[in-house]
Design a protein around this motif. Structure first.
Motif, PDB file in Angstrom:
ATOM      1  N   GLU A  20     -75.052 -97.239 -41.538  1.00 48.73           N
ATOM      2  CA  GLU A  20     -75.835 -97.253 -40.284  1.00 48.73           C
ATOM      3  C   GLU A  20     -75.714 -95.853 -39.672  1.00 48.73           C
ATOM      4  O   GLU A  20     -74.944 -95.640 -38.757  1.00 48.73           O
ATOM      5  N   TRP A  21     -76.514 -94.917 -40.186  1.00 46.39           N
ATOM      6  CA  TRP A  21     -76.249 -93.510 -39.912  1.00 46.39           C
ATOM      7  C   TRP A  21     -76.934 -92.973 -38.668  1.00 46.39           C
ATOM      8  O   TRP A  21     -76.718 -91.829 -38.292  1.00 46.39           O
ATOM      9  N   SER A  22     -77.794 -93.771 -38.014  1.00 46.18           N
ATOM     10  CA  SER A  22     -78.352 -93.331 -36.737  1.00 46.18           C
ATOM     11  C   SER A  22     -78.602 -94.557 -35.879  1.00 46.18           C
ATOM     12  O   SER A  22     -78.477 -95.693 -36.354  1.00 46.18           O
ATOM     13  N   ALA A  23     -78.997 -94.338 -34.633  1.00 44.82           N
ATOM     14  CA  ALA A  23     -79.267 -95.458 -33.723  1.00 44.82           C
ATOM     15  C   ALA A  23     -80.460 -96.283 -34.198  1.00 44.82           C
ATOM     16  O   ALA A  23     -80.633 -97.428 -33.776  1.00 44.82           O
ATOM     17  N   ASP A  24     -81.288 -95.716 -35.059  1.00 38.54           N
ATOM     18  CA  ASP A  24     -82.468 -96.422 -35.564  1.00 38.54           C
ATOM     19  C   ASP A  24     -82.256 -97.023 -36.950  1.00 38.54           C
ATOM     20  O   ASP A  24     -83.219 -97.495 -37.571  1.00 38.54           O
ATOM     21  N   HIS A  25     -81.045 -96.959 -37.453  1.00 43.12           N
ATOM     22  CA  HIS A  25     -80.754 -97.509 -38.780  1.00 43.12           C
ATOM     23  C   HIS A  25     -79.652 -98.554 -38.655  1.00 43.12           C
ATOM     24  O   HIS A  25     -78.532 -98.221 -38.263  1.00 43.12           O
ATOM     25  N   ALA A  26     -79.983 -99.803 -38.978  1.00 38.92           N
ATOM     26  CA  ALA A  26     -79.002-100.872 -38.797  1.00 38.92           C
ATOM     27  C   ALA A  26     -79.069-101.879 -39.931  1.00 38.92           C
ATOM     28  O   ALA A  26     -80.117-102.100 -40.538  1.00 38.92           O
ATOM     29  N   SER A  27     -77.927-102.479 -40.181  1.00 31.87           N
ATOM     30  CA  SER A  27     -77.839-103.611 -41.106  1.00 31.87           C
ATOM     31  C   SER A  27     -78.288-104.868 -40.380  1.00 31.87           C
ATOM     32  O   SER A  27     -78.103-104.983 -39.164  1.00 31.87           O
ATOM     33  N   PRO A  28     -78.843-105.870 -41.096  1.00 31.74           N
ATOM     34  CA  PRO A  28     -79.132-107.162 -40.445  1.00 31.74           C
ATOM     35  C   PRO A  28     -77.901-107.749 -39.753  1.00 31.74           C
ATOM     36  O   PRO A  28     -78.029-108.478 -38.769  1.00 31.74           O
ATOM     37  N   ALA A  29     -76.710-107.388 -40.259  1.00 24.87           N
ATOM     38  CA  ALA A  29     -75.470-107.889 -39.652  1.00 24.87           C
ATOM     39  C   ALA A  29     -75.324-107.400 -38.210  1.00 24.87           C
ATOM     40  O   ALA A  29     -74.610-108.008 -37.413  1.00 24.87           O
ATOM     41  N   SER A  30     -76.002-106.298 -37.865  1.00 25.79           N
ATOM     42  CA  SER A  30     -75.964-105.776 -36.502  1.00 25.79           C
ATOM     43  C   SER A  30     -77.191-106.199 -35.699  1.00 25.79           C
ATOM     44  O   SER A  30     -77.352-105.782 -34.552  1.00 25.79           O
ATOM     45  N   LEU A  31     -78.078-106.998 -36.292  1.00 28.93           N
ATOM     46  CA  LEU A  31     -79.363-107.359 -35.666  1.00 28.93           C
ATOM     47  C   LEU A  31     -79.557-108.877 -35.663  1.00 28.93           C
ATOM     48  O   LEU A  31     -80.689-109.362 -35.799  1.00 28.93           O
ATOM     49  N   ASN A  32     -78.469-109.610 -35.524  1.00 25.70           N
ATOM     50  CA  ASN A  32     -78.546-111.077 -35.541  1.00 25.70           C
ATOM     51  C   ASN A  32     -79.279-111.598 -36.782  1.00 25.70           C
ATOM     52  O   ASN A  32     -79.998-112.594 -36.717  1.00 25.70           O
ATOM     53  N   GLY A  33     -79.115-110.899 -37.896  1.00 28.83           N
ATOM     54  CA  GLY A  33     -79.692-111.370 -39.154  1.00 28.83           C
ATOM     55  C   GLY A  33     -81.156-111.031 -39.354  1.00 28.83           C
ATOM     56  O   GLY A  33     -81.751-111.432 -40.354  1.00 28.83           O
ATOM     57  N   LYS A  34     -81.764-110.299 -38.421  1.00 34.09           N
ATOM     58  CA  LYS A  34     -83.185-109.955 -38.563  1.00 34.09           C
ATOM     59  C   LYS A  34     -83.397-108.989 -39.729  1.00 34.09           C
ATOM     60  O   LYS A  34     -82.628-108.049 -39.915  1.00 34.09           O
ATOM     61  N   ASN A  35     -84.466-109.231 -40.486  1.00 30.70           N
ATOM     62  CA  ASN A  35     -84.887-108.335 -41.570  1.00 30.70           C
ATOM     63  C   ASN A  35     -86.291-107.832 -41.271  1.00 30.70           C
ATOM     64  O   ASN A  35     -87.125-108.601 -40.803  1.00 30.70           O
ATOM     65  N   THR A  36     -86.568-106.569 -41.567  1.00 27.92           N
ATOM     66  CA  THR A  36     -87.948-106.084 -41.510  1.00 27.92           C
ATOM     67  C   THR A  36     -88.475-105.811 -42.915  1.00 27.92           C
ATOM     68  O   THR A  36     -89.627-105.447 -43.084  1.00 27.92           O
ATOM     69  N   GLN A  37     -87.615-105.983 -43.895  1.00 32.55           N
ATOM     70  CA  GLN A  37     -88.052-105.811 -45.276  1.00 32.55           C
ATOM     71  C   GLN A  37     -87.316-106.829 -46.127  1.00 32.55           C
ATOM     72  O   GLN A  37     -86.257-107.323 -45.749  1.00 32.55           O
ATOM     73  N   THR A  38     -87.913-107.167 -47.263  1.00 31.52           N
ATOM     74  CA  THR A  38     -87.205-107.999 -48.227  1.00 31.52           C
ATOM     75  C   THR A  38     -87.280-107.312 -49.587  1.00 31.52           C
ATOM     76  O   THR A  38     -88.204-106.551 -49.860  1.00 31.52           O
ATOM     77  N   LEU A  39     -86.298-107.585 -50.396  1.00 26.12           N
ATOM     78  CA  LEU A  39     -86.247-106.996 -51.730  1.00 26.12           C
ATOM     79  C   LEU A  39     -86.518-108.078 -52.760  1.00 26.12           C
ATOM     80  O   LEU A  39     -85.975-109.177 -52.657  1.00 26.12           O
ATOM     81  N   ALA A  40     -87.360-107.741 -53.731  1.00 25.52           N
ATOM     82  CA  ALA A  40     -87.708-108.694 -54.783  1.00 25.52           C
ATOM     83  C   ALA A  40     -87.211-108.152 -56.114  1.00 25.52           C
ATOM     84  O   ALA A  40     -87.429-106.983 -56.436  1.00 25.52           O
TER      85      ALA A  40
END
Lengths: 54, 153
Positions: B62-82
């Motif tokens: 999590e290298w900037s204020a705009d980069h976060a893991s879902p663990a820091s965002l109540n589990g929210k995802n903006t992307q999924t990996l297939a």
């Protein structure tokens, strides 16, 4: 579906996926290759391809 | 760094604990670690690269204020990996479960001919894993789903 796919693909969520397709085509040159729409005309799934530079 | 033609688009995933993430991704999904760049003092600089088949994946902190893991965002995802595999998806699911993945959609055969399962990894990133079982035509997929399909090949 297609036989040859990369082993990992990334999916991005947008509030307005149709606008996202148009924006990614214009901004980065992605090419839309699949659109799946529901009965209400909303996009349920779409796929874009990176167009390689010559 | 060498073969820039190998892949044009490279997804990156952010983790609170990127080193643990790389171990998880090795055990759960069979990714192979190819590079790690880290701060010797344990600082936030981290860059990892992993490979699966012909695909590369980047792992970051999590290298900037705009980069976060879902663990820091109540589990929210903006992307999924297939992940598209050629081997048995049920066995893949069993391996991921054993490695600690949270399987929230058990393996099921979909109208488009793939058998898929969905899971969250230990920091909440959503993954879908698919094995193609059957080639389905556009007409068959439209009839089975009631959806309008453009560009099916």
């Amino acid at each position: 579906m297609e036989h040859l796919r990369p082993s990992v693909m990334v999916g991005i969520c947008y509030r307005d996926p149709r606008a996202a397709l148009a924006w990614l085509e214009a901004a980065f040159g992605f090419e839309t290759c699949l659109v799946i729409e529901g009965p209400d005309g909303g996009i349920t799934h779409s796929e874009m391809k990176v167009v390689r530079e010559p | 760094m060498s073969d820039t033609d190998a892949q044009t688009l490279t997804p990156a995933l952010l983790y609170r604990d990127p080193k643990a993430a790389m171990l998880f991704l090795e055990h759960a999904f069979g990714f192979e670690t190819v590079m790690v760049i880290e701060d010797p003092d344990g600082g936030p600089s981290f860059h990892g690269e992993m490979r699966l088949g012909c695909s590369t994946l980047r792992i970051g902190a999590e290298w900037s204020a705009d980069h976060a893991s879902p663990a820091s965002l109540n589990g929210k995802n903006t992307q999924t990996l297939a992940i598209q595999i050629k081997t048995d998806v049920d066995a893949h699911c069993a391996q991921a479960r054993a490695a600690g993945a949270d399987i929230f959609a058990e393996p099921a055969t979909q109208f488009y001919g793939d058998r898929t399962y969905r899971c969250r990894d230990f920091e909440g990133h959503i993954w879908v894993i698919a094995q193609t079982l059957q080639i389905v035509t556009r007409e068959e997929a439209e009839a089975a789903s009631g959806l309008k399909i453009t560009g099916w090949s």
